[in-house]
Design an enzyme around this catalytic site. Structure first.
Site, PDB file in Angstrom:
ATOM      1  CG  ASP A 126      -6.007   2.265   1.483  1.00 40.72           C
ATOM      2  OD1 ASP A 126      -5.344   1.297   1.053  1.00 40.72           O
ATOM      3  OD2 ASP A 126      -5.602   3.451   1.444  1.00 40.72           O
ATOM      4  CG  ASP A 173      -1.862   1.203   1.191  1.00 39.45           C
ATOM      5  OD1 ASP A 173      -2.522   1.438   0.161  1.00 39.45           O
ATOM      6  OD2 ASP A 173      -1.916   1.923   2.196  1.00 39.45           O
ATOM      7  CG  ASP A 216      -0.644   1.898  -3.640  1.00 40.71           C
ATOM      8  OD1 ASP A 216      -0.141   2.793  -2.936  1.00 40.71           O
ATOM      9  OD2 ASP A 216      -1.802   1.483  -3.467  1.00 40.71           O
ATOM     10  CG  ASP A 252      -4.438   3.902  -2.319  1.00 36.37           C
ATOM     11  OD1 ASP A 252      -3.901   2.806  -2.091  1.00 36.37           O
ATOM     12  OD2 ASP A 252      -4.257   4.905  -1.608  1.00 36.37           O
TER      13      ASP A 252
END
Length: 181
Positions: free
Chosen positions: A84, A59, A62, A80
């Site tokens: 998340d 994460d 990215d 994203d």
């Protein structure tokens, strides 16, 4: 707030330029790793810190890949944030057997509300980045560290997490409210 300050000093873009992987793939892989961890942690006793670490690194990287390779986009930013939330839920489920489910539910509400306050505030034109505490990086780091504790201490750490994320959500919500006219 801490994670925003850290981001100024730790530049992952150099690493991002070297990675020939689409940043959206990294985003999805982060969520998949987190969710693959749920049955492995709950049913087979694999330590949760392993999945939090791998998923968290994916994460973190990215966005760096997207920026460094000129692939940053609104679609990627949405994916994203969307992924998340699923990842946050998986992280909390790792602790299902060690904590009161109500505490985990309250923690999840606070975790999601912090992000929602930022999302909705920014959609309404308020600058919210860096407002408050317990941002995503801080939440992931807290759960990573907490995952090393067992026994009687872990439920207390998770209860403290629930208090912290809800306090942070309320703080951010109030800050956004004050910024809006």
């Amino acid at each position: 707030m801490v994670s925003e300050r850290l981001r100024r000093y730790v530049r992952l873009e150099g690493l991002g330029r070297l990675m020939p992987v689409d940043p959206n793939v990294l985003t999805l892989l982060s969520a998949v790793v987190a969710w693959l961890g749920v049955p492995l942690v709950l049913l087979h006793g694999v330590p949760p810190w392993l999945f939090i670490a791998v998923s968290g690194v994916l994460d973190a990287v990215d966005g760096a890949v997207a920026r460094a390779r000129g692939l940053a986009s609104r679609r990627g930013a949405f994916l994203d944030s969307f992924a998340d939330r699923y990842t946050d839920a998986a992280y909390l489920l790792y602790f299902w057997r060690q904590a009161d489910p109500l505490i985990l539910l309250v923690a999840m509400v606070g975790t999601f509300t912090i992000s929602y306050a930022r999302c909705r505030g920014e959609a309404l034109g308020a600058e919210v980045r860096g407002v408050g505490f317990m941002e995503r990086g801080e939440r992931v780091a807290y759960l990573f560290v907490a995952s090393f504790f067992g026994g009687d201490l872990l439920p207390w750490l998770l209860a403290a997490y629930a208090v912290l994320v809800n306090a942070a959500a309320l703080y951010r919500g109030f800050a956004v409210f004050k910024k809006l006219k």
